[in-house]
Design a protein around this motif. Structure first.
Motif, PDB file in Angstrom:
ATOM      1  N   ASN A  86       0.852  -1.185   0.000  1.00 16.41           N
ATOM      2  CA  ASN A  86       0.000   0.000   0.000  1.00 16.41           C
ATOM      3  C   ASN A  86       0.896   1.246   0.000  1.00 16.41           C
ATOM      4  N   TRP A  87       0.307   2.384  -0.213  1.00 12.39           N
ATOM      5  CA  TRP A  87       1.100   3.601  -0.437  1.00 12.39           C
ATOM      6  C   TRP A  87       2.008   3.928   0.753  1.00 12.39           C
ATOM      7  N   PHE A  88       1.476   3.767   1.954  1.00 12.23           N
ATOM      8  CA  PHE A  88       2.249   4.108   3.151  1.00 12.23           C
ATOM      9  C   PHE A  88       3.416   3.134   3.336  1.00 12.23           C
ATOM     10  N   ASP A  89       3.120   1.866   3.107  1.00 12.35           N
ATOM     11  CA  ASP A  89       4.145   0.834   3.226  1.00 12.35           C
ATOM     12  C   ASP A  89       5.228   1.058   2.157  1.00 12.35           C
ATOM     13  N   ALA A  90       4.800   1.426   0.963  1.00 19.05           N
ATOM     14  CA  ALA A  90       5.750   1.711  -0.117  1.00 19.05           C
ATOM     15  C   ALA A  90       6.645   2.887   0.266  1.00 19.05           C
ATOM     16  N   ALA A  91       6.026   3.937   0.841  1.00 20.69           N
ATOM     17  CA  ALA A  91       6.802   5.111   1.250  1.00 20.69           C
ATOM     18  C   ALA A  91       7.831   4.718   2.308  1.00 20.69           C
ATOM     19  N   GLU A  92       7.416   3.889   3.280  1.00 20.19           N
ATOM     20  CA  GLU A  92       8.348   3.459   4.323  1.00 20.19           C
ATOM     21  C   GLU A  92       9.482   2.627   3.736  1.00 20.19           C
ATOM     22  N   SER A  93       9.144   1.809   2.734  1.00 18.34           N
ATOM     23  CA  SER A  93      10.187   0.990   2.101  1.00 18.34           C
ATOM     24  C   SER A  93      11.249   1.888   1.470  1.00 18.34           C
ATOM     25  N   CYS A  94      10.803   2.976   0.837  1.00 18.35           N
ATOM     26  CA  CYS A  94      11.763   3.934   0.271  1.00 18.35           C
ATOM     27  C   CYS A  94      12.589   4.565   1.393  1.00 18.35           C
ATOM     28  N   HIS A  95      11.929   4.946   2.479  1.00 21.87           N
ATOM     29  CA  HIS A  95      12.647   5.608   3.580  1.00 21.87           C
ATOM     30  C   HIS A  95      13.732   4.700   4.144  1.00 21.87           C
ATOM     31  N   ARG A  96      13.427   3.401   4.202  1.00 25.08           N
ATOM     32  CA  ARG A  96      14.431   2.471   4.717  1.00 25.08           C
ATOM     33  C   ARG A  96      15.665   2.421   3.822  1.00 25.08           C
ATOM     34  N   MET A  97      15.494   2.872   2.567  1.00 27.72           N
ATOM     35  CA  MET A  97      16.636   2.904   1.647  1.00 27.72           C
ATOM     36  C   MET A  97      17.206   4.315   1.541  1.00 27.72           C
ATOM     37  N   ASP A  98      16.905   5.153   2.511  1.00 29.85           N
ATOM     38  CA  ASP A  98      17.335   6.561   2.471  1.00 29.85           C
ATOM     39  C   ASP A  98      16.845   7.245   1.201  1.00 29.85           C
ATOM     40  N   ALA A  99      15.629   6.908   0.791  1.00 33.41           N
ATOM     41  CA  ALA A  99      15.070   7.487  -0.428  1.00 33.41           C
ATOM     42  C   ALA A  99      13.616   7.849  -0.177  1.00 33.41           C
ATOM     43  N   LYS A 100      12.966   8.385  -1.198  1.00 33.23           N
ATOM     44  CA  LYS A 100      11.563   8.775  -1.085  1.00 33.23           C
ATOM     45  C   LYS A 100      10.818   8.296  -2.315  1.00 33.23           C
ATOM     46  N   LEU A 101       9.505   8.170  -2.208  1.00 31.62           N
ATOM     47  CA  LEU A 101       8.720   7.847  -3.397  1.00 31.62           C
ATOM     48  C   LEU A 101       8.977   8.918  -4.451  1.00 31.62           C
ATOM     49  N   ILE A 102       8.926   8.508  -5.691  1.00 33.03           N
ATOM     50  CA  ILE A 102       9.317   9.393  -6.788  1.00 33.03           C
ATOM     51  C   ILE A 102       8.412  10.622  -6.917  1.00 33.03           C
ATOM     52  N   ALA A 103       9.022  11.726  -7.296  1.00 30.59           N
ATOM     53  CA  ALA A 103       8.309  12.960  -7.634  1.00 30.59           C
ATOM     54  C   ALA A 103       8.796  13.403  -9.010  1.00 30.59           C
ATOM     55  N   PHE A 104       7.872  13.691  -9.895  1.00 24.12           N
ATOM     56  CA  PHE A 104       8.272  14.193 -11.217  1.00 24.12           C
ATOM     57  C   PHE A 104       8.239  15.718 -11.178  1.00 24.12           C
ATOM     58  N   GLU A 105       9.419  16.304 -11.052  1.00 25.90           N
ATOM     59  CA  GLU A 105       9.474  17.763 -11.006  1.00 25.90           C
ATOM     60  C   GLU A 105       9.494  18.374 -12.395  1.00 25.90           C
ATOM     61  N   THR A 106      10.007  17.618 -13.367  1.00 25.93           N
ATOM     62  CA  THR A 106      10.113  18.175 -14.719  1.00 25.93           C
ATOM     63  C   THR A 106       9.574  17.172 -15.746  1.00 25.93           C
ATOM     64  N   TYR A 124       6.238  -3.103 -17.583  1.00 22.92           N
ATOM     65  CA  TYR A 124       4.870  -2.589 -17.689  1.00 22.92           C
ATOM     66  C   TYR A 124       4.128  -2.905 -16.405  1.00 22.92           C
ATOM     67  N   GLU A 125       4.149  -2.022 -15.473  1.00 27.03           N
ATOM     68  CA  GLU A 125       3.464  -2.233 -14.199  1.00 27.03           C
ATOM     69  C   GLU A 125       2.827  -0.925 -13.774  1.00 27.03           C
ATOM     70  N   ILE A 126       2.198  -0.975 -12.614  1.00 26.41           N
ATOM     71  CA  ILE A 126       1.648   0.251 -12.033  1.00 26.41           C
ATOM     72  C   ILE A 126       2.436   0.528 -10.755  1.00 26.41           C
ATOM     73  N   TYR A 127       2.848   1.770 -10.608  1.00 28.42           N
ATOM     74  CA  TYR A 127       3.722   2.124  -9.481  1.00 28.42           C
ATOM     75  C   TYR A 127       3.128   3.256  -8.664  1.00 28.42           C
ATOM     76  N   TRP A 128       3.339   3.195  -7.361  1.00 27.22           N
ATOM     77  CA  TRP A 128       3.037   4.361  -6.534  1.00 27.22           C
ATOM     78  C   TRP A 128       4.083   5.436  -6.785  1.00 27.22           C
ATOM     79  N   THR A 129       3.627   6.656  -6.852  1.00 26.09           N
ATOM     80  CA  THR A 129       4.517   7.823  -6.832  1.00 26.09           C
ATOM     81  C   THR A 129       4.299   8.499  -5.477  1.00 26.09           C
ATOM     82  N   SER A 130       4.990   9.589  -5.229  1.00 25.96           N
ATOM     83  CA  SER A 130       4.770  10.308  -3.969  1.00 25.96           C
ATOM     84  C   SER A 130       3.576  11.257  -4.078  1.00 25.96           C
TER      85      SER A 130
END
Ligand SMILES: *[C@@H]1O[C@H](CO)[C@@H](O)[C@H](O)[C@H]1NC(C)=O
Ligand SMILES: *[C@@H]1O[C@H](CO)[C@@H](O)[C@H](O)[C@H]1NC(C)=O
Ligand SMILES: [Ca+2]
Ligand SMILES: [Ca+2]
Length: 181
Positions: free
Chosen positions: A59-79, A96-102
């Motif tokens: 789920n989105w929260f779990d995905a976000a925590e997984s990124c945090h554990r890697m010293d990273a964050k869910l992706i943000a498209f700034e440009t 070809y999958e579906i991914y959570w973004t931030s």
């Protein structure tokens, strides 16, 4: 980070005490190619470093925590360029999958922003008609292939408890070094 800087400061301090050396610190963007430093499991795409989860769905929260554990964050498209490059990478690698973004409107309902940066989502990379907050229950933004003309992945809001793969993004590296002379 603080510990690393403290160690560097201590080393610089000791060298300065010796007196005979001039110590010149430098900080540069990126990682020099000749440093033989591996960034895995993050891959360099354009100027960024990303981790694309290819198996686990969370789920989105779990995905976000997984990124945090890697010293990273869910992706943000700034440009637009970043969005283009990620799409080209996914296409080139037949992913070809579906991914959570931030992306989310959890902070202010109806205002989708990149939760990882706090900046509003300004790019128009939504599937037509999205975000639609279907059943009044969609607050997290997924990136998925919706077969637009360019076959690019676009955004759609979904219930945050849906399980998806996810893409983490790591802050751009800098190289700190110092010249001892
Ligand atoms: C880089 O590091 C890897 C693994 O530590 C090693 O096998 C390789 O020979 C190194 N390459 C160079 C150019 O030093
Ligand atoms: C998500 O939450 C909704 C509302 O709380 C619930 O009805 C639904 O079963 C949940 N879905 C999943 C996949 O957990
Ligand atoms: Ca980004
Ligand atoms: Ca939606």
């Amino acid at each position: 980070m603080v510990i690393k800087y403290t160690v560097i400061s201590a080393v610089v301090g000791v060298l300065s005490l010796v007196g005979a050396y001039q110590v010149v610190p430098t900080i540069e963007d990126g990682i020099p190619d000749d440093l033989n430093f591996t960034t895995g499991p993050f891959v360099k795409i354009g100027h960024g470093y990303y981790y694309i989860e290819t198996k686990a769905e969370k789920n989105w929260f779990d995905a976000a925590e997984s990124c945090h554990r890697m010293d990273a964050k869910l992706i943000a498209f700034e440009t637009k360029e970043e969005w283009d490059l990620i799409n080209q990478y996914l296409l080139n690698n037949n992913i070809y999958e579906i991914y959570w973004t931030s992306g989310a409107d959890l902070a202010n309902q109806g205002k989708h922003d990149w939760f990882s940066t706090g900046d509003p989502i300004t790019l128009d990379i939504w599937y037509p008609g999205e975000p639609n907050n279907q059943y009044d229950n969609e607050h997290c933004d997924e990136l998925g292939d919706r077969g637009d003309a360019s076959n690019y992945n676009v955004l759609n809001d979904r219930p945050c408890n849906y399980t998806r793969r996810y893409i983490c993004e790591r802050s751009y590296p800098k190289t700190a070094s110092f010249i001892i002379w």
